[in-house]
Design a protein around this motif. Structure first.
Motif, PDB file in Angstrom:
ATOM      1  N   PRO A   4      12.782  -5.024 -14.383  1.00  0.00           N
ATOM      2  CA  PRO A   4      12.633  -4.077 -14.688  1.00  0.00           C
ATOM      3  C   PRO A   4      11.393  -3.398 -15.083  1.00  0.00           C
ATOM      4  CG  PRO A   4      14.346  -4.825 -15.952  1.00  0.00           C
ATOM      5  CD  PRO A   4      14.009  -5.989 -15.440  1.00  0.00           C
ATOM      6  N   PHE A   5      10.928  -2.778 -13.947  1.00  0.00           N
ATOM      7  CA  PHE A   5       9.804  -1.628 -14.652  1.00  0.00           C
ATOM      8  C   PHE A   5       9.891   0.137 -14.413  1.00  0.00           C
ATOM      9  CE2 PHE A   5      10.329  -1.005  -9.822  1.00  0.00           C
ATOM     10  CZ  PHE A   5       9.317  -0.483  -8.905  1.00  0.00           C
ATOM     11  N   TYR A   6       8.940   0.190 -14.613  1.00  0.00           N
ATOM     12  CA  TYR A   6       8.950   1.958 -14.852  1.00  0.00           C
ATOM     13  C   TYR A   6       7.185   2.008 -14.425  1.00  0.00           C
ATOM     14  CZ  TYR A   6       6.621   1.588 -19.276  1.00  0.00           C
ATOM     15  OH  TYR A   6       5.919   1.594 -20.502  1.00  0.00           O
ATOM     16  N   PHE A   7       7.406   3.582 -13.776  1.00  0.00           N
ATOM     17  CA  PHE A   7       6.255   3.674 -12.907  1.00  0.00           C
ATOM     18  C   PHE A   7       5.852   5.097 -12.920  1.00  0.00           C
ATOM     19  CE2 PHE A   7       9.242   2.986  -9.946  1.00  0.00           C
ATOM     20  CZ  PHE A   7       9.190   4.568  -9.612  1.00  0.00           C
ATOM     21  N   GLY A   8       4.759   5.567 -12.479  1.00  0.00           N
ATOM     22  CA  GLY A   8       4.411   7.311 -13.026  1.00  0.00           C
ATOM     23  C   GLY A   8       3.131   7.039 -12.238  1.00  0.00           C
ATOM     24  N   GLU A   9       2.032   8.756 -13.070  1.00  0.00           N
ATOM     25  CA  GLU A   9       0.858   8.919 -12.996  1.00  0.00           C
ATOM     26  C   GLU A   9      -0.288   8.330 -13.933  1.00  0.00           C
ATOM     27  OE1 GLU A   9      -0.795   9.949 -10.383  1.00  0.00           O
ATOM     28  OE2 GLU A   9       0.728  11.367  -9.110  1.00  0.00           O
ATOM     29  N   HIS A  10       0.500   8.270 -14.731  1.00  0.00           N
ATOM     30  CA  HIS A  10      -0.354   7.550 -16.152  1.00  0.00           C
ATOM     31  C   HIS A  10       0.361   7.439 -17.460  1.00  0.00           C
ATOM     32  CE1 HIS A  10      -0.555  12.062 -17.787  1.00  0.00           C
ATOM     33  NE2 HIS A  10      -1.211  11.810 -16.653  1.00  0.00           N
TER      34      HIS A  10
ATOM     35  N   ASN B 291       1.476  -1.687   0.430  1.00  0.00           N
ATOM     36  CA  ASN B 291       0.047   0.116  -0.502  1.00  0.00           C
ATOM     37  C   ASN B 291       1.126   1.298  -0.272  1.00  0.00           C
ATOM     38  OD1 ASN B 291      -2.229  -1.796   0.332  1.00  0.00           O
ATOM     39  ND2 ASN B 291      -2.285  -1.240   2.330  1.00  0.00           N
ATOM     40  N   SER B 292       2.175   1.191   0.311  1.00  0.00           N
ATOM     41  CA  SER B 292       2.910   1.962   0.385  1.00  0.00           C
ATOM     42  C   SER B 292       3.492   2.731  -0.992  1.00  0.00           C
ATOM     43  CB  SER B 292       4.066   1.955   1.078  1.00  0.00           C
ATOM     44  OG  SER B 292       4.909   1.167   1.456  1.00  0.00           O
ATOM     45  N   PHE B 293       3.402   1.937  -1.942  1.00  0.00           N
ATOM     46  CA  PHE B 293       3.026   1.841  -3.558  1.00  0.00           C
ATOM     47  C   PHE B 293       1.919   2.677  -3.886  1.00  0.00           C
ATOM     48  CE2 PHE B 293       3.974   1.562  -7.518  1.00  0.00           C
ATOM     49  CZ  PHE B 293       5.664   1.252  -7.727  1.00  0.00           C
ATOM     50  N   HIS B 294       2.395   4.543  -4.281  1.00  0.00           N
ATOM     51  CA  HIS B 294       0.910   5.294  -4.334  1.00  0.00           C
ATOM     52  C   HIS B 294       0.396   4.887  -5.520  1.00  0.00           C
ATOM     53  CE1 HIS B 294       4.407   8.214  -4.120  1.00  0.00           C
ATOM     54  NE2 HIS B 294       3.217   8.907  -4.886  1.00  0.00           N
ATOM     55  N   TRP B 295       1.984   5.072  -6.582  1.00  0.00           N
ATOM     56  CA  TRP B 295       1.470   4.759  -7.713  1.00  0.00           C
ATOM     57  C   TRP B 295       0.657   4.174  -8.811  1.00  0.00           C
ATOM     58  CZ3 TRP B 295       4.079   9.578  -9.451  1.00  0.00           C
ATOM     59  CH2 TRP B 295       5.034   9.529  -8.756  1.00  0.00           C
ATOM     60  N   PRO B 296      -0.387   4.923  -9.670  1.00  0.00           N
ATOM     61  CA  PRO B 296      -1.226   3.696 -10.030  1.00  0.00           C
ATOM     62  C   PRO B 296      -1.048   3.139 -11.139  1.00  0.00           C
ATOM     63  CG  PRO B 296      -1.703   6.559 -10.172  1.00  0.00           C
ATOM     64  CD  PRO B 296      -0.151   6.113  -9.576  1.00  0.00           C
ATOM     65  N   TYR B 297      -0.027   3.706 -11.485  1.00  0.00           N
ATOM     66  CA  TYR B 297       0.849   3.481 -13.482  1.00  0.00           C
ATOM     67  C   TYR B 297       2.080   2.484 -13.568  1.00  0.00           C
ATOM     68  CZ  TYR B 297       1.416   3.846 -18.195  1.00  0.00           C
ATOM     69  OH  TYR B 297       1.607   3.519 -19.790  1.00  0.00           O
ATOM     70  N   LYS B 298       2.307   0.984 -13.431  1.00  0.00           N
ATOM     71  CA  LYS B 298       2.949   0.798 -12.800  1.00  0.00           C
ATOM     72  C   LYS B 298       3.470  -0.882 -14.057  1.00  0.00           C
ATOM     73  CE  LYS B 298       0.739  -1.677  -9.190  1.00  0.00           C
ATOM     74  NZ  LYS B 298       0.447  -0.645  -9.608  1.00  0.00           N
TER      75      LYS B 298
END
Length: 464
Positions: free
Chosen positions: A259-265, A234-241
């Motif tokens: 490897p992964f990448y993440f952000g808002e959208h 739950n501490s990982f709050h980014w919706p786009y991963k």
């Protein structure tokens, strides 16, 4: 007084001019590159020095070519031949896309066989629209790609209707997948990302969320398990991963460095990182992730791929303007990102697309696209596909080793591709080119045949 003021001003101007000449003159391209490097942000074991100091230090070795040491010069003797073939006619109103392959040792599914089984995954894409994906299909070959069974639509890898929205309009679909054999479990692990797609607009939903998906292929039963998504705390709050179009590694203990990448959208600034995961043969579980890498231009850092050569980990990352490289001793905490360059100091001239590694026991290579004299008609210069060897000392591409491994075909883009080791003697570059011709065989397999066997393949041959 006027004469003294003039003399003082003249001396001051001469001093300033001398300072700039000593620092290399008015080199505007270098200044522009320096500004871009200064924007790189990451949380890393190497981040003890200020970013400006790191960026300035990064600039200094790029002034010219670098002499190779004896070890790097010896490794350039590794040679190979290339053979390119086309497979799989397109469906009537779609084309194949995101094609990638992985080999499993014969011992994983049949103790009496000696040749590996190759699984190739891809998905149909509508002739119109952006990210207009359908479910994932797979094909298999037991003769190293000479003949194929399939492709066959896999219900376990199909799209899923989204609940709570207009009935029949939106669906979630697994995309951008890379298959890879996991020796510890003896299973094939397919990892990618999801898109929310709108049937009406024939594209992904703007601002939609994304998750990391995975699916497991059991070579004993030759069946796929239904795809799942990786759970984050739950501490990982980014919706786009996403782990779309990435190369991952299995460690000796069976853990996965993903490897992964993440952000808002989709169009926001993205961070790239490596997640340490556990895989028990059925469930891929997030444990932690390492340094986060960000660039405040375009959409940041995305589509990262990971490789290990000797005792060092290499991470390549896509940016809208240029590709970047980071290195690490542990596979989680990486150095500040720097531009990919050739050994003569020139930038790679690639942009807004992915790169992947081809790893041989004697050398590490990068496969990529770039601007060239004859590919201005290709979207984002995404053809042909080039390959060049990486100097492991200076972390640059050896220009003399650059070769075209998948030739340009008209104006067709080839930016979404995969790289895999198949046998000790052979590695593949697989790409499904964009086409508007129904029935065309648009999946290209480029066989890289080594003059020296790749011992890394035989070392991973049997389930543990």
């Amino acid at each position: 007084m006027q004469l003294n003021t003039f003399s003082f001003a003249k001396c001051l101007m001469l001093s300033i001019l001398s300072f700039f000449l000593l620092c290399g003159g008015f080199n505007m391209p270098v200044v522009a590159q320096q500004r871009r490097l200064d924007q790189v942000q990451s949380q890393s074991l190497y981040a003890s020095a200020p970013l400006d100091s790191i960026a300035v230090a990064d600039k200094q070795p790029h002034e010219g070519s670098i002499a190779l040491d004896e070890e790097s010069r010896a490794n350039t003797k590794l040679d190979y031949t290339i053979e390119t073939e086309h497979f799989f006619p397109c469906p009537a109103d779609q084309f194949w896309f995101q094609a990638r392959a992985a080999a499993m040792p014969a011992s994983a599914f049949d103790s009496d066989r000696s040749t590996p089984r190759v699984i190739l995954t891809m998905q149909p894409h509508g002739m119109k629209g952006t990210h207009n994906y359908k479910g994932i299909v797979s094909a298999k070959s037991d003769d190293i790609g000479k003949t194929w069974e399939g492709p066959t639509m896999q219900p376990a890898l199909n799209l899923r209707e989204m609940k709570g929205r207009e009935s029949g309009r939106f669906y979630e679909v697994p995309v951008d997948a890379t298959p890879q054999y996991h020796p510890k479990s003896g299973k094939l692990l397919l990892i990618g990302a999801t898109f929310n797609v709108d049937r009406k607009t024939k594209r992904d939903v703007p601002g939609g969320q994304s998750n990391i998906f995975y699916a497991v292929y059991d070579p004993q039963t030759a069946r796929w398990a239904p795809w799942k998504t990786v759970d984050f705390p739950n501490s990982f709050h980014w919706p786009y991963k996403r782990s779309g179009c990435v190369q991952w590694l299995e460690e000796s203990n069976g853990e996965v460095l993903l490897p992964f990448y993440f952000g808002e959208h989709n169009n926001s600034i993205h961070y790239s990182a490596i997640a340490r995961c556990k895989f028990d043969g059925e469930t891929l579980s997030y444990v932690e992730h390492g340094s986060e890498h960000k660039l405040d231009t375009g959409r940041g850092m995305s589509e990262p791929s990971l490789a290990k050569f000797k005792d060092e980990y290499y991470l390549t990352m896509r940016n809208d303007e240029a590709p970047y490289l980071s290195t690490s001793p542990d596979g989680l905490h990486f150095s500040e990102a720097k531009l990919w360059r050739f050994d003569d100091g020139e930038e790679l001239a690639s942009y807004n697309t992915q790169q992947h590694f081809m790893t041989h026991s004697q050398a590490l290579f990068l496969v990529y696209t770039r601007r060239a004299a004859d590919n201005g008609d290709v979207m984002r210069h995404r053809a042909p596909l080039y390959m060049a060897q990486i100097d492991p000392k200076m972390h640059r591409l050896l220009r003399a080793t650059e070769r075209i491994v998948v030739p340009k075909e008209g104006s067709a883009a080839m930016g979404n591709f995969g790289v895999s080791a198949i046998t000790p003697q052979e590695s593949w570059v697989v790409v499904a080119k964009r086409t508007k011709t129904a029935g065309e065989k648009n999946v290209i397999i480029s066989r890289i045949r080594w003059n020296t066997p790749n011992s890394l393949v035989s070392e991973q041959a049997k389930p543990q």
